[in-house]
Design a protein around this motif. Structure first.
Motif: not given
Length: 147
Positions: A107-109, A116-118, A138-141
């Protein structure tokens, strides 16, 4: 792919070949769940990712997939792709901590490659796995409640 593999090897102490196979299994899971959009963008932007997915597909799991699908279908839970992924990671020798570290590194990659959104959209696809491995999704924005 090499950067992600190195990060996974450092955080999990896995052999590089096992780390690559585990990454391939995670990417294959993500690709199968959502073949287009952010997942496809992530895989496209990471050199070597498609080869890792292909290698994960070619690697047999000794009937693990069929056994899990059979058990979950019998119990009325339908296809259990997430359980299959967890089983594949366990079959590769990853424990819960290593699986959690693998997911977090992936997820960091993803965040570095698609923003961050993707990465949040990919993270939101993994709620049950995240819960089982300790990674908090974390849910998408656009899905977060407005205050």
């Amino acid at each position: 792919m090499e950067e992600l593999t190195d990060r996974v090897v450092q955080s999990t102490s896995l052999e590089p070949s096992i780390a690559k196979a585990a990454i391939g299994a995670v990417l294959m899971f993500l690709r199968d769940e959502v073949p287009e959009g952010r997942v496809a963008e992530f895989i496209d932007k990471m050199p070597g990712a498609r080869a890792a997915v292909t290698a994960a597909q070619a690697r047999g799991d000794g009937g693990l997939t069929q056994a899990i699908e059979g058990m979950t279908s019998f119990m009325g839970h339908g296809r259990a792709d997430l359980n299959i992924l967890i089983g594949k990671l366990a079959n590769l020798g990853l424990n819960e901590t290593q699986s959690r570290q693998l997911l977090e590194a992936t997820l960091t990659r993803a965040e570095a490659l698609i923003g961050p959104e993707g990465a949040a959209k990919i993270r939101a696809m993994l709620p049950e796995m995240a819960m089982r491995s300790g990674v908090t999704p974390q849910p998408p924005e656009e899905m977060r409640p407005r205050m």
